[in-house]
Design a protein around this motif. Structure first.
Motif: not given
Length: 255
Positions: A193-197, A212-219, A187-188
């Motif tokens: 690279l400018g990609l959404g996750v 979701l706590t461990a993986v940042p910024g999931v859309l 994810a990072r």
């Protein structure tokens, strides 16, 4: 807040097992949206074992009526055949908000791996361009910890969807730390690279909060199999509401 897109493939599996029109895929999708889901996902396969072409058109009309997103998943390399016009032709017909490209073979029970960036990208690049010309946001299904993620950005993808099956299996064993670290790293890297996750596959009420706590910024998470299974006991509306409560919880408040 991470968006919830409910995958209604399993409603179609049940319908097709008997024939006829019940249970009604559109009615189920409408119930999910009425309960607060942010979108609907379907993965029509060439063998039509669950979602069919007519379902895609009906769900497209529903999501437009409700002002939410339709996420259409599929293998862009699978050739058309009777009853299945091909993934890009379906996208051209209904113009989903998001097209998620998945490298699954016809015989697979379910998606179980992401794209091979050393092999698939040259073939994917013109297809991504076609989908974007249709107005679709394009997401590529990727393995956690994959190499060569910069290729996804090079071919014009907007997002990646992290395949969370291995994480879910590890979580069920009580040993998810390594799998979560791979998901978080991917994810990072994608975000840099400018990609959404996005993320999906075997996410459930039992593991979603930790993910979701461990993986940042999931859309966006797309959830179907577990959600429909849980709904057999609790009801579809209550189950969707339970997922939304997890998505709304503060970081660090995972179950």
């Amino acid at each position: 807040m991470t968006a919830l897109s409910v995958n209604v493939n399993k409603i179609a599996v049940l319908r097709n097992s008997r024939g006829g029109t019940e249970p009604d895929v559109v009615r189920a999708a409408r119930t999910c949206l009425s309960a607060g889901a942010h979108g609907i996902t379907v993965h029509p396969r060439p063998d039509q074992r669950h979602i069919r072409t007519a379902d895609v058109h009906a769900l497209s009309a529903l999501t437009r009526e409700c002002g939410v997103e339709l996420n259409l998943e599929g293998n862009p390399f699978a050739p058309p055949r009777e009853g299945y016009p091909g993934f890009l032709a379906l996208c051209d017909a209904v113009r989903p908000a998001q097209a998620t490209l998945v490298p699954d073979a016809d015989g697979q029970i379910t998606s179980d791996h992401g794209f091979d960036f050393s092999r698939d990208m040259d073939r994917l690049q013109p297809l991504v361009a076609e989908l974007k010309a249709m107005g679709c946001r394009v997401s590529l299904f990727v393995d956690a910890g994959c190499e060569g993620l910069a290729e996804a950005a090079r071919v014009g993808a907007d997002r990646v969807e992290i395949f969370t099956g291995p994480f879910a299996e590890a979580a069920a064993r009580g040993d998810a730390a390594t799998a979560l670290a791979l998901c978080a790293r991917t994810a990072r890297e994608a975000q840099a690279l400018g990609l959404g996750v996005n993320a999906g596959h075997d996410l459930s009420q039992d593991n979603l909060g930790d993910f979701l706590t461990a993986v940042p910024g999931v859309l966006e998470v797309s959830i179907g199999h577990a959600l429909i299974g849980e709904a057999l006991y609790a009801g579809l509306e209550r189950t969707v509401e339970a997922y939304l409560a997890i998505l709304q919880a503060p970081a660090g408040a995972a179950r």
